[in-house]
Design an enzyme around this catalytic site. Structure first.
Site, PDB file in Angstrom:
ATOM      1  N   LYS A 181      17.764 -36.760   1.709  1.00 52.49           N
ATOM      2  CA  LYS A 181      18.776 -37.706   2.203  1.00 52.49           C
ATOM      3  C   LYS A 181      19.248 -37.323   3.610  1.00 52.49           C
ATOM      4  O   LYS A 181      19.521 -38.192   4.443  1.00 52.49           O
ATOM      5  CB  LYS A 181      19.957 -37.776   1.219  1.00 52.49           C
ATOM      6  CG  LYS A 181      19.614 -38.526  -0.069  1.00 52.49           C
ATOM      7  CD  LYS A 181      19.366 -39.992   0.242  1.00 52.49           C
ATOM      8  CE  LYS A 181      19.050 -40.841  -0.951  1.00 52.49           C
ATOM      9  NZ  LYS A 181      18.743 -42.241  -0.587  1.00 52.49           N
ATOM     10  N   HIS A 232      23.520 -39.555 -14.775  1.00 47.38           N
ATOM     11  CA  HIS A 232      24.717 -38.882 -14.266  1.00 47.38           C
ATOM     12  C   HIS A 232      25.750 -38.765 -15.397  1.00 47.38           C
ATOM     13  O   HIS A 232      25.577 -39.353 -16.464  1.00 47.38           O
ATOM     14  CB  HIS A 232      25.303 -39.680 -13.093  1.00 47.38           C
ATOM     15  CG  HIS A 232      24.491 -39.571 -11.839  1.00 47.38           C
ATOM     16  ND1 HIS A 232      23.592 -40.538 -11.459  1.00 47.38           N
ATOM     17  CD2 HIS A 232      24.433 -38.607 -10.883  1.00 47.38           C
ATOM     18  CE1 HIS A 232      23.018 -40.170 -10.323  1.00 47.38           C
ATOM     19  NE2 HIS A 232      23.506 -39.000  -9.953  1.00 47.38           N
ATOM     20  N   SER A 238      24.164 -39.736   0.282  1.00 52.93           N
ATOM     21  CA  SER A 238      24.872 -39.310  -0.922  1.00 52.93           C
ATOM     22  C   SER A 238      25.866 -38.232  -0.525  1.00 52.93           C
ATOM     23  O   SER A 238      25.628 -37.497   0.444  1.00 52.93           O
ATOM     24  CB  SER A 238      23.865 -38.725  -1.905  1.00 52.93           C
ATOM     25  OG  SER A 238      24.533 -37.956  -2.886  1.00 52.93           O
ATOM     26  N   SER A 239      26.950 -38.103  -1.294  1.00 51.46           N
ATOM     27  CA  SER A 239      27.937 -37.062  -0.967  1.00 51.46           C
ATOM     28  C   SER A 239      27.342 -35.665  -1.136  1.00 51.46           C
ATOM     29  O   SER A 239      27.904 -34.694  -0.632  1.00 51.46           O
ATOM     30  CB  SER A 239      29.185 -37.218  -1.828  1.00 51.46           C
ATOM     31  OG  SER A 239      28.859 -37.177  -3.193  1.00 51.46           O
ATOM     32  N   CYS A 240      26.186 -35.556  -1.831  1.00 51.16           N
ATOM     33  CA  CYS A 240      25.615 -34.215  -2.025  1.00 51.16           C
ATOM     34  C   CYS A 240      24.874 -33.709  -0.792  1.00 51.16           C
ATOM     35  O   CYS A 240      24.317 -32.621  -0.815  1.00 51.16           O
ATOM     36  CB  CYS A 240      24.749 -34.154  -3.261  1.00 51.16           C
ATOM     37  SG  CYS A 240      23.193 -34.979  -3.086  1.00 51.16           S
ATOM     38  N   TYR A 279      17.018 -33.209  -3.286  1.00 50.26           N
ATOM     39  CA  TYR A 279      17.517 -34.565  -3.033  1.00 50.26           C
ATOM     40  C   TYR A 279      18.342 -34.594  -1.740  1.00 50.26           C
ATOM     41  O   TYR A 279      18.181 -35.488  -0.899  1.00 50.26           O
ATOM     42  CB  TYR A 279      18.372 -34.992  -4.227  1.00 50.26           C
ATOM     43  CG  TYR A 279      18.965 -36.366  -4.138  1.00 50.26           C
ATOM     44  CD1 TYR A 279      18.176 -37.499  -4.288  1.00 50.26           C
ATOM     45  CD2 TYR A 279      20.334 -36.546  -3.937  1.00 50.26           C
ATOM     46  CE1 TYR A 279      18.729 -38.769  -4.230  1.00 50.26           C
ATOM     47  CE2 TYR A 279      20.897 -37.808  -3.881  1.00 50.26           C
ATOM     48  CZ  TYR A 279      20.084 -38.914  -4.028  1.00 50.26           C
ATOM     49  OH  TYR A 279      20.640 -40.170  -3.966  1.00 50.26           O
TER      50      TYR A 279
HETATM   51  O1  GFB Z   1      26.960 -36.659 -12.723  1.00 52.81           O
HETATM   52  P1  GFB Z   1      26.356 -35.336 -12.479  1.00 52.81           P
HETATM   53  O2  GFB Z   1      24.998 -35.105 -13.059  1.00 52.81           O
HETATM   54  O3  GFB Z   1      26.385 -35.174 -10.932  1.00 52.81           O
HETATM   55  O4  GFB Z   1      27.285 -34.180 -13.117  1.00 52.81           O
HETATM   56  P2  GFB Z   1      26.675 -34.110  -9.796  1.00 52.81           P
HETATM   57  C1  GFB Z   1      28.647 -34.078 -12.800  1.00 52.81           C
HETATM   58  C2  GFB Z   1      29.310 -32.982 -13.646  1.00 52.81           C
HETATM   59  O5  GFB Z   1      29.355 -33.456 -15.006  1.00 52.81           O
HETATM   60  C3  GFB Z   1      28.599 -31.632 -13.683  1.00 52.81           C
HETATM   61  C4  GFB Z   1      28.943 -32.428 -15.884  1.00 52.81           C
HETATM   62  O6  GFB Z   1      29.574 -30.604 -13.640  1.00 52.81           O
HETATM   63  C5  GFB Z   1      27.918 -31.646 -15.056  1.00 52.81           C
HETATM   64  O7  GFB Z   1      27.713 -30.356 -15.588  1.00 52.81           O
HETATM   65  N1  GFB Z   1      28.430 -33.000 -17.146  1.00 52.81           N
HETATM   66  C6  GFB Z   1      28.980 -32.855 -18.379  1.00 52.81           C
HETATM   67  C7  GFB Z   1      27.321 -33.754 -17.288  1.00 52.81           C
HETATM   68  N2  GFB Z   1      28.233 -33.454 -19.318  1.00 52.81           N
HETATM   69  C8  GFB Z   1      27.194 -34.042 -18.662  1.00 52.81           C
HETATM   70  C9  GFB Z   1      26.086 -34.809 -19.105  1.00 52.81           C
HETATM   71  O8  GFB Z   1      25.897 -35.103 -20.291  1.00 52.81           O
HETATM   72  N3  GFB Z   1      25.228 -35.264 -18.132  1.00 52.81           N
HETATM   73  C10 GFB Z   1      25.406 -34.976 -16.807  1.00 52.81           C
HETATM   74  N4  GFB Z   1      24.537 -35.456 -15.920  1.00 52.81           N
HETATM   75  N5  GFB Z   1      26.442 -34.211 -16.367  1.00 52.81           N
HETATM   76  C11 GFB Z   1      24.622 -35.223  -8.766  1.00 52.81           C
HETATM   77  C12 GFB Z   1      23.398 -34.807  -8.017  1.00 52.81           C
HETATM   78  O9  GFB Z   1      25.346 -34.098  -8.979  1.00 52.81           O
HETATM   79  O10 GFB Z   1      25.411 -36.116  -7.984  1.00 52.81           O
HETATM   80  C13 GFB Z   1      22.677 -35.956  -7.505  1.00 52.81           C
HETATM   81  O11 GFB Z   1      22.627 -33.932  -8.815  1.00 52.81           O
HETATM   82  C14 GFB Z   1      23.564 -37.001  -6.828  1.00 52.81           C
HETATM   83  O12 GFB Z   1      21.709 -35.510  -6.610  1.00 52.81           O
HETATM   84  C15 GFB Z   1      24.849 -37.264  -7.595  1.00 52.81           C
HETATM   85  O13 GFB Z   1      23.861 -36.599  -5.537  1.00 52.81           O
HETATM   86  C16 GFB Z   1      25.833 -38.101  -6.820  1.00 52.81           C
HETATM   87  O14 GFB Z   1      27.814 -34.642  -9.007  1.00 52.81           O
HETATM   88  O15 GFB Z   1      26.854 -32.702 -10.261  1.00 52.81           O
END
Ligand code: GFB
Length: 299
Positions: free
Chosen positions: A126, A165, A93-95, A122
């Site tokens: 990974k 996500h 994953s990119s994270c 996570y």
């Molecule tokens: O998609 P997301 O959870 O992934 O969040 P990450 C991306 C951005 O969207 C963050 C915002 O800045 C969140 O605060 N966001 C806004 C929201 N509204 C929402 C919402 O309703 N739900 C969610 N989920 N986000 C994940 C990692 O991080 O990326 C995983 O936690 C994984 O481990 C994945 O690697 C690819 O990019 O922040």
């Protein structure tokens, strides 16, 4: 989501696909996993199985994220080695890259600085998978590789507003607000972070390309080049759904990494490029979601 996309893509390849559901085999059970690989004897293994989720799920369940993902990586990679599997592709994953990595992120940034804390569990699991692949190559000469996809979306995603996500969570929330005539939708964080998004069918196509063309101890990034702020992403989803209420940003919720875009020049240098533009991919995903809802199939 990723596994289903790979199955769709492999329909166009001259190969027999060996698959098993989660209910039939729990990949965190070492002996069961080794037995299944030994009895099926695949030529190639793709490790797409994982415990995944958005920023909320990662923060709420770090023990599940580190344990399940480390167990899956360890059991499948060691089981593949024991069964004499010729080629294995581990999906990271990119994270896995440092929070403050120079953007676009190149593969050699791995382990060069501290990780983002919201998904550290996570990421560590990974990174362990990437290292397993590297060390099985180094000690045993196995052709095991790893690929790092950017943020993904598409059919069969987890649309739960708490654990999904950003794209599926916003599709869920904005669709519901439109249907129930709710005046506003809460978006987590400031809306300022940016992410690179890729449709899962593009990922599946890239993985098949990489399996055919790539053999190295170094991971390979899989990105689309389509970078948007969360605010732009939310507005785009709002337009596609046709919702005229307000988007309200809740800065008490976490932003996560400020920016995350991969340098995918190594992949593009192998002659692959993405074909699904973000708007088109989101429209297709929203159509899939509405259809799944009407058949009670959306998660
Ligand atoms: O998609 P997301 O959870 O992934 O969040 P990450 C991306 C951005 O969207 C963050 C915002 O800045 C969140 O605060 N966001 C806004 C929201 N509204 C929402 C919402 O309703 N739900 C969610 N989920 N986000 C994940 C990692 O991080 O990326 C995983 O936690 C994984 O481990 C994945 O690697 C690819 O990019 O922040």
């Amino acid at each position: 989501m990723v596994g289903q996309a790979i199955l769709r893509r492999l329909e166009h390849e001259p190969c027999e696909v060996l698959k098993i559901t989660h209910d039939e085999l729990d990949l965190t059970r070492q002996q069961d996993t080794e037995n299944w690989i030994e009895s099926t004897k695949p030529d190639v293994v793709i490790i797409a199985a994982a415990k995944v989720g958005g920023i909320g799920a990662n923060m709420n369940a770090p023990a599940e994220f580190i344990y399940q993902n480390m167990a899956i990586a360890q059991n499948v990679i060691h089981g593949a080695y024991k069964a004499g599997v010729e080629k294995l592709l581990f999906l990271g994953s990119s994270c896995i890259y440092p929070r403050e990595a120079k953007q676009p992120i190149t593969e050699d940034c791995l382990l060069s600085a501290p990780l983002e804390l919201t998904n550290e569990a996570y990421a560590i699991a990974k990174i362990a998978g990437v290292k397993l692949a590297q060390f099985y190559r180094k000690q045993y000469g196995c052709d095991y590789i790893s690929a790092m996809p950017t943020n993904l979306y598409g059919p069969n995603d987890n649309f739960d507003p708490e654990t999904g996500h950003v794209i599926p969570a916003l599709i869920h929330k904005i669709h519901k607000a439109k249907k129930e005539e709710i005046a506003s939708v809460a978006i987590w964080g400031t809306g300022a972070p940016s992410r690179e998004f890729m449709h899962v069918d593009d990922l599946a196509d890239a993985l098949v390309h990489v399996l055919k063309q790539y053999s190295s101890e170094n991971p390979i990034n899989i990105g689309s080049g389509e970078e948007l702020s969360i605010m732009e992403t939310a507005k785009l989803i709002q337009d596609i759904i046709g919702y005229d209420g307000e988007l309200v940003y809740n800065s008490l919720k976490p932003d996560g990494v400020p920016r995350k875009i991969l340098d995918s020049s190594k992949l593009y240098g192998l002659g692959w490029k993405p074909t699904i533009a973000l708007k088109e991919g989101l429209e297709q995903t929203y159509t899939w979601y509405c259809d799944a809802l009407s058949h009670d199939k959306a998660r």
